[in-house]
Design a protein around this motif. Structure first.
Motif, short mmCIF file in Angstrom:
data_model
loop_
_atom_site.label_atom_id
_atom_site.label_comp_id
_atom_site.label_asym_id
_atom_site.label_seq_id
_atom_site.Cartn_x
_atom_site.Cartn_y
_atom_site.Cartn_z
N ALA A 62 50.08 34.79 41.94
CA ALA A 62 50.20 36.34 41.95
C ALA A 62 49.60 37.10 40.71
O ALA A 62 48.92 37.99 40.77
CB ALA A 62 51.72 36.78 41.82
N LYS A 63 49.42 36.23 39.53
CA LYS A 63 48.54 36.87 38.41
C LYS A 63 47.22 36.71 38.93
O LYS A 63 46.51 37.60 38.57
CB LYS A 63 48.78 35.79 37.07
CG LYS A 63 50.30 36.00 36.78
CD LYS A 63 50.49 34.99 35.63
CE LYS A 63 52.14 35.00 35.06
NZ LYS A 63 52.28 34.17 33.97
N ILE A 64 46.60 35.86 39.42
CA ILE A 64 45.39 35.72 40.12
C ILE A 64 44.95 37.18 40.75
O ILE A 64 43.93 37.69 40.59
CB ILE A 64 44.86 34.45 40.90
CG1 ILE A 64 44.96 33.23 39.84
CG2 ILE A 64 43.73 34.54 41.46
CD1 ILE A 64 44.64 31.90 40.58
N ARG A 65 45.98 37.05 41.80
CA ARG A 65 45.61 38.52 42.76
C ARG A 65 45.54 39.60 41.94
O ARG A 65 44.74 40.59 42.22
CB ARG A 65 46.73 38.55 43.89
CG ARG A 65 46.49 39.84 44.92
CD ARG A 65 45.18 39.75 45.46
NE ARG A 65 45.13 40.99 46.41
CZ ARG A 65 44.71 42.03 46.05
NH1 ARG A 65 44.31 42.37 44.87
NH2 ARG A 65 44.63 42.99 46.86
N ALA A 66 46.45 39.77 40.93
CA ALA A 66 46.41 41.12 40.02
C ALA A 66 45.41 41.09 39.24
O ALA A 66 44.70 42.36 39.23
CB ALA A 66 48.01 40.89 39.15
N LYS A 67 44.97 40.11 38.89
CA LYS A 67 43.54 39.96 38.15
C LYS A 67 42.49 40.50 38.99
O LYS A 67 41.62 41.38 38.26
CB LYS A 67 43.33 38.57 37.54
CG LYS A 67 41.89 38.53 36.63
CD LYS A 67 40.87 38.03 37.35
CE LYS A 67 41.02 36.66 37.92
NZ LYS A 67 40.05 36.29 39.11
N ALA A 68 42.36 39.92 40.06
CA ALA A 68 41.26 40.64 40.99
C ALA A 68 41.15 42.07 41.05
O ALA A 68 40.25 42.79 41.15
CB ALA A 68 41.57 39.95 42.45
N SER A 69 42.58 42.60 41.34
CA SER A 69 42.63 44.13 41.62
C SER A 69 41.98 44.75 40.30
O SER A 69 41.60 45.72 40.49
CB SER A 69 44.08 44.51 41.73
OG SER A 69 45.12 44.37 40.80
N ARG A 70 42.44 44.21 39.14
CA ARG A 70 42.04 45.14 37.96
C ARG A 70 40.41 44.88 37.73
O ARG A 70 39.70 46.05 37.39
CB ARG A 70 42.65 44.25 36.53
CG ARG A 70 44.13 44.34 36.54
CD ARG A 70 44.59 43.98 35.01
NE ARG A 70 44.27 42.72 34.81
CZ ARG A 70 44.91 41.52 34.99
NH1 ARG A 70 46.09 41.68 35.53
NH2 ARG A 70 44.58 40.26 34.72
N SER A 99 33.73 40.76 40.22
CA SER A 99 33.37 41.84 41.37
C SER A 99 34.85 42.18 42.00
O SER A 99 34.97 43.17 42.81
CB SER A 99 32.59 41.28 42.44
OG SER A 99 33.18 40.11 43.07
N GLY A 100 36.11 41.35 41.65
CA GLY A 100 37.24 41.38 42.56
C GLY A 100 37.44 40.42 43.34
O GLY A 100 38.45 40.04 43.96
#
Length: 394
Positions: free
Chosen positions: A170-178, A335-336
């Motif tokens: 979940a932290k990886i996905r949140a980082k991608a969104s940032r 890039s996300g």
């Protein structure tokens, strides 16, 4: 193969949901024109072209490129699942490095359908039969979509082996969104928190939520590669070059290890990365920025270890320490990534090339990684093929 190969032009169109994009040929032509314009060359200067796509009829590359020019050059169509775009890049670089060409266009595009990936040809053996057999033995869940079983199963294997918690993904996905907030070409630009990801619909209880998977996407990206001599003669940009590149396919361990992480390409990724580090004389500790294949958050986590960005079993600490983002050891997927940017299969590898070229030029805007000089690209396709490319600022 001793000649330096430079990325002198890149192009990329905004990625879109299935049904919301132009047809593949129009997307491809637009990205190709952008790359030519960025390079400062005409289509008549191109000696060869490589066009990558997965879902399309043969010679779709010609259909796209004939709208840009019809000069009679060789156009090679490439299909290597999710690593298609970087496989085309691999072939183009070989052509220049060997002296067979001086100026080559690489194009990737995909017009996708909604929903999970599936087999198109049901009347013949699937290349995924051996992967499915091992997955049936190790994971079960035969009613689950293929890609979800593969990569979710690999994530589950990491959880069991190292005690990795669900919130690591979940932290990886949140980082991608940032990161994607600052990318106007990304499909999803809304920032989400770790809790938002955990609270999204559970598609595999205890293993994966919906936001941990990348969406089917339509799009196109392109690059122009040239030799150093050609760049000098024509006065072209020669500020980013390919320092090393390797492509690998599966070995017996993929199927014989009884390990879902290896089934989804851990060994291919490790072998390709090791070859690139050896070729370049540069190790993972010297990388500034990485674009890696995060089709699922689970694969990003596993790939940290495969690329040597952290020790085996050390991904959760790597994430918690913030070493995968700005201010940490190496910025991953500025890039996300596929999770936020989208994953049009044939275009993905060239979209990664686009991002890293801008990072090394210092032209990535709000996404810019300070002082970026060395970049690594990782693009993985099951079935299987993995391409790892190192770029350097000249």
């Amino acid at each position: 193969m001793s000649r330096n190969v430079f990325v002198t032009g890149v192009g990329m169109i905004p990625f879109a949901k299935p049904g919301a994009s132009a047809p593949y040929d129009q997307m491809g032509a637009l990205a190709a024109r952008q790359a030519l314009d960025d390079a400062g060359v005409a289509y008549d200067d191109i000696e060869q072209a490589y066009a990558g796509y997965v879902y399309g009829d043969s010679t779709s590359g010609q259909k796209a490129l004939y709208q840009v020019g019809m000069s009679g050059i060789p156009i090679v169509n490439v299909n290597n699942n999710c690593s298609t775009g970087s496989t085309a890049l691999f072939l183009a670089r070989q052509a220049i490095a060997s002296g067979a060409a001086e100026c080559v266009l690489v194009l990737g595009f995909e017009q996708m359908s909604p929903g999970a990936l599936g087999s198109v040809f049901a009347d013949r053996p699937s290349p995924f039969e051996p992967f499915d057999r091992v997955t049936d033995e190790l994971v079960g869940m035969p009613d689950m979509p293929l890609a979800l079983r593969y990569f979710g199963g690999a994530g589950l294997a990491h959880m069991k082996k190292y005690g990795t918690p669900l919130d690591a993904f979940a932290k990886i996905r949140a980082k991608a969104s940032r990161h994607a907030v600052n990318n106007p070409l990304a499909l999803f630009r809304k920032e989400v928190t770790t809790q938002d990801v955990l609270d999204s619909p559970m598609i595999w209880p205890g293993v994966m939520t919906r936001l941990m998977a990348c969406p089917p996407t339509c799009g196109a990206a392109a690059a122009v590669l040239v030799s150093e001599d050609f760049a000098k003669k024509r006065g072209l940009k020669a500020n980013v070059y390919i320092a090393a590149q390797a492509m690998t396919t599966d070995r017996p361990s993929t199927f014989e290890s009884g390990d879902m992480m290896r089934l989804v390409g851990y060994d291919m990724s490790r072998a390709a990365a090791d070859k690139v580090y050896a070729q370049a004389g540069i190790g993972p500790g010297e990388l500034d920025v990485v674009e890696l294949h995060d089709c699922f958050a689970h694969n990003e986590l596993i790939t940290y270890e495969a690329l040597g960005l952290c020790p085996e079993g050390g991904a959760d600490k790597f994430i918690n320490d913030g070493d995968n983002t700005y201010g940490g050891k190496v910025v991953t997927n500025p890039s996300g990534g596929l999770l936020s940017k989208g994953h049009p299969l044939g275009a993905t590898g060239l979209a990664q090339c686009y991002e890293l070229t801008h990072q090394l030029r210092g032209s990535a805007g709000a996404r810019q990684v300070d002082g970026a000089r060395v970049a690594l690209q990782h693009n993985l396709g099951l079935g299987g093929a993995c391409v790892v490319t190192m770029y350097r600022a000249a």
